[in-house]
Design a protein around this motif. Structure first.
Motif, PDB file in Angstrom:
ATOM      1  N   ASP A  22      69.930  43.715  24.287  1.00 16.28           N
ATOM      2  CA  ASP A  22      70.746  42.899  23.394  1.00 16.28           C
ATOM      3  C   ASP A  22      71.719  42.110  24.274  1.00 16.28           C
ATOM      4  O   ASP A  22      72.410  42.682  25.116  1.00 16.28           O
ATOM      5  N   CYS A  67      80.210  41.280  22.271  1.00 12.93           N
ATOM      6  CA  CYS A  67      81.144  42.006  21.389  1.00 12.93           C
ATOM      7  C   CYS A  67      81.392  43.455  21.800  1.00 12.93           C
ATOM      8  O   CYS A  67      82.463  43.991  21.558  1.00 12.93           O
ATOM      9  N   GLU A  68      80.411  44.091  22.440  1.00 13.37           N
ATOM     10  CA  GLU A  68      80.643  45.472  22.876  1.00 13.37           C
ATOM     11  C   GLU A  68      81.529  45.523  24.120  1.00 13.37           C
ATOM     12  O   GLU A  68      82.001  46.588  24.504  1.00 13.37           O
ATOM     13  N   SER A 116      72.131  38.007  20.479  1.00 11.19           N
ATOM     14  CA  SER A 116      72.451  38.357  19.091  1.00 11.19           C
ATOM     15  C   SER A 116      73.715  37.678  18.586  1.00 11.19           C
ATOM     16  O   SER A 116      74.230  38.018  17.536  1.00 11.19           O
ATOM     17  N   LYS A 152      70.691  35.360  11.485  1.00  6.95           N
ATOM     18  CA  LYS A 152      71.530  36.552  11.429  1.00  6.95           C
ATOM     19  C   LYS A 152      72.678  36.291  10.469  1.00  6.95           C
ATOM     20  O   LYS A 152      73.473  35.372  10.668  1.00  6.95           O
ATOM     21  N   PHE A 200      76.990  50.248  12.702  1.00  2.74           N
ATOM     22  CA  PHE A 200      76.706  49.811  14.080  1.00  2.74           C
ATOM     23  C   PHE A 200      77.997  49.648  14.866  1.00  2.74           C
ATOM     24  O   PHE A 200      78.071  49.966  16.049  1.00  2.74           O
ATOM     25  N   ARG A 201      79.005  49.130  14.193  1.00  6.75           N
ATOM     26  CA  ARG A 201      80.256  48.879  14.917  1.00  6.75           C
ATOM     27  C   ARG A 201      80.946  50.188  15.286  1.00  6.75           C
ATOM     28  O   ARG A 201      81.716  50.228  16.239  1.00  6.75           O
ATOM     29  N   ARG A 232      83.088  37.587  11.645  1.00 10.62           N
ATOM     30  CA  ARG A 232      82.093  36.816  12.383  1.00 10.62           C
ATOM     31  C   ARG A 232      81.518  35.663  11.557  1.00 10.62           C
ATOM     32  O   ARG A 232      80.456  35.134  11.849  1.00 10.62           O
ATOM     33  N   GLN A 248      78.013  33.652  12.183  1.00 12.67           N
ATOM     34  CA  GLN A 248      76.903  34.287  11.463  1.00 12.67           C
ATOM     35  C   GLN A 248      76.758  33.622  10.094  1.00 12.67           C
ATOM     36  O   GLN A 248      77.678  32.991   9.594  1.00 12.67           O
ATOM     37  N   LYS A 270      67.835  39.174  10.246  1.00 11.41           N
ATOM     38  CA  LYS A 270      68.702  40.349  10.267  1.00 11.41           C
ATOM     39  C   LYS A 270      69.833  40.178   9.265  1.00 11.41           C
ATOM     40  O   LYS A 270      70.454  39.113   9.264  1.00 11.41           O
ATOM     41  N   SER A 302      71.990  49.067  10.689  1.00  8.31           N
ATOM     42  CA  SER A 302      72.687  50.345  10.576  1.00  8.31           C
ATOM     43  C   SER A 302      73.063  50.721   9.146  1.00  8.31           C
ATOM     44  O   SER A 302      72.907  51.868   8.733  1.00  8.31           O
ATOM     45  N   TYR A 305      66.372  52.272  13.288  1.00  7.66           N
ATOM     46  CA  TYR A 305      66.861  53.584  13.730  1.00  7.66           C
ATOM     47  C   TYR A 305      65.968  54.707  13.203  1.00  7.66           C
ATOM     48  O   TYR A 305      66.100  55.844  13.626  1.00  7.66           O
TER      49      TYR A 305
HETATM   50  C1  PBG Z   1      75.957  42.145  18.052  1.00  6.52           C
HETATM   51  C2  PBG Z   1      75.066  42.958  17.205  1.00  6.52           C
HETATM   52  C3  PBG Z   1      75.379  43.548  15.994  1.00  6.52           C
HETATM   53  C4  PBG Z   1      74.246  44.244  15.583  1.00  6.52           C
HETATM   54  C5  PBG Z   1      73.268  44.062  16.553  1.00  6.52           C
HETATM   55  N1  PBG Z   1      73.792  43.235  17.545  1.00  6.52           N
HETATM   56  C6  PBG Z   1      76.648  43.614  15.244  1.00  6.52           C
HETATM   57  C7  PBG Z   1      77.362  42.455  14.752  1.00  6.52           C
HETATM   58  O1  PBG Z   1      76.892  41.318  14.709  1.00  6.52           O
HETATM   59  O2  PBG Z   1      78.515  42.690  14.388  1.00  6.52           O
HETATM   60  C8  PBG Z   1      74.142  45.040  14.321  1.00  6.52           C
HETATM   61  C9  PBG Z   1      73.000  45.980  14.218  1.00  6.52           C
HETATM   62  C10 PBG Z   1      73.122  46.986  13.139  1.00  6.52           C
HETATM   63  O3  PBG Z   1      73.966  46.926  12.223  1.00  6.52           O
HETATM   64  O4  PBG Z   1      72.320  47.928  13.183  1.00  6.52           O
HETATM   65  N2  PBG Z   1      75.891  42.550  19.398  1.00  6.52           N
END
Ligand code: PBG
Length: 312
Positions: free
Chosen positions: A106, A110-111, A153, A183, A192-193, A205, A209, A236, A262, A301
């Motif tokens: 990915d 953001c991470e 992403s 997305k 996920f967050r 976002r 997005q 997504k 997620s 998942y």
């Molecule tokens: C951003 C990213 C996100 C997800 C995958 N890549 C989160 C976002 O856009 O806030 C979400 C995936 C999920 O919810 O399983 N790096």
């Protein structure tokens, strides 16, 4: 005789090789933190990631997608494009030990940013072009480490073109791009967050997005990414956007991925744990519906559990 007859006229079959397993890597050794809102999903240190990937491989799942949580976060997400960052080192390890496993990374900031946004923030805005330049660096370091596919992403403008040019200029002409092309700004990313520790510290976002109300816009976004060089396009989340998956597949006839995110996973787990639904049945029905809608590959998942059932 009824079941064999049903099987003969069945239109859609889910297969283990449709599945891509998302995984979260954290610093340290022997770390296996279960994510509170995602039972069965763990933040794993690299050694544990390797063990888990051996299982993934044994089950016949062809690919994983990796998300990294760095030791330190900063304003500019340096950990994301550090040639020895957590993802770069994880990819090196996996490609050395399990070369047959497809490793997707990915590509996002953001991470890695202290503010949790996917790019460089100035005032109330994300700087598009400055952020894209960092995503290019990130993608190139992933490819250098051996990533088989890079998956941006972020949803910033022009990033596929820039990443393609960056990969090519560095000799990675054969590294495909899986683009998170349509997305949506979705409430389904909440868990996920927790897993990626990437919740934005302020704002949201929605500047980059998509609005869940829009379908035409999804088509424009996907078309642009294809023109810029995407090899696989992704929709997504998956379940609330089955109509988009179908439209994208029918219109562009591209390899199409869907991310069963997620929140979709967490809802099935929560209802299952409460005894309110038959969890296994609903999981398989969900995955089948995503395939039926037109997805060639499903990031989920549920991959390990579903593969066990499909193999049985
Ligand atoms: C951003 C990213 C996100 C997800 C995958 N890549 C989160 C976002 O856009 O806030 C979400 C995936 C999920 O919810 O399983 N790096």
């Amino acid at each position: 005789m009824r079941e064999p007859l049903r099987a003969m006229v069945r239109e859609t079959a889910l297969a283990v090789d449709d599945l891509i397993y998302p995984m979260f890597v954290v610093p340290g050794k022997k770390v296996r933190n279960e994510v509170r809102s995602m039972p069965g999903v763990f933040q794993l240190s690299m050694d544990e990631l390797l063990n888990e990937c051996e299982l993934v491989k044994k089950l016949g799942i062809p690919a994983v997608i990796l998300f990294g949580i760095p030791e330190h976060k900063d304003e500019v997400g340096s950990g994301a494009y550090d040639p020895h960052g957590i993802i770069q080192e994880s990819v090196r390890l996996l490609k050395k030990e399990i070369p047959e496993l497809v490793v997707i990374t990915d590509v996002c900031l953001c991470e890695y940013t202290s503010h949790g946004h996917c790019g460089i923030v100035k005032g109330d805005d994300i700087l598009n072009d400055e952020s894209v330049a960092l995503l290019v660096k990130e993608a190139v370091t992933h490819a250098e480490a051996g990533a088989d596919i890079v998956a941006p992403s972020d949803m910033f403008d022009g990033r596929i073109k820039a990443i393609r040019a960056g990969l090519d200029a560095n000799g990675f002409i054969h590294t495909p791009i899986m683009s998170y092309a349509a997305k949506y700004a979705s409430g389904f990313y909440g868990p996920f967050r927790d897993a990626a520790e990437s919740a934005p510290q302020f704002g949201d976002r929605r500047s980059h997005q998509m609005d869940p109300a829009n379908s035409e816009e999804a088509m424009r976004e996907v078309e642009l990414d294809i023109l810029e060089g995407a090899d696989v396009v992704m929709v997504k989340p998956a379940l609330p956007y089955l109509d988009i998956i179908r439209r994208v597949k029918d219109t562009f006839r591209m390899p199409t991925a869907a991310y069963n995110v997620s929140g979709e996973y967490a809802m099935i787990k929560a209802a299952g744990r409460n005894g309110w639904i038959d969890e296994t049945r609903v999981m398989m029905e969900t995955l089948l519906s995503i395939k039926r809608a037109g997805a060639d590959m499903i990031l989920t998942y549920h991959a390990m559990e579903a593969a066990k059932l499909l193999n049985a």
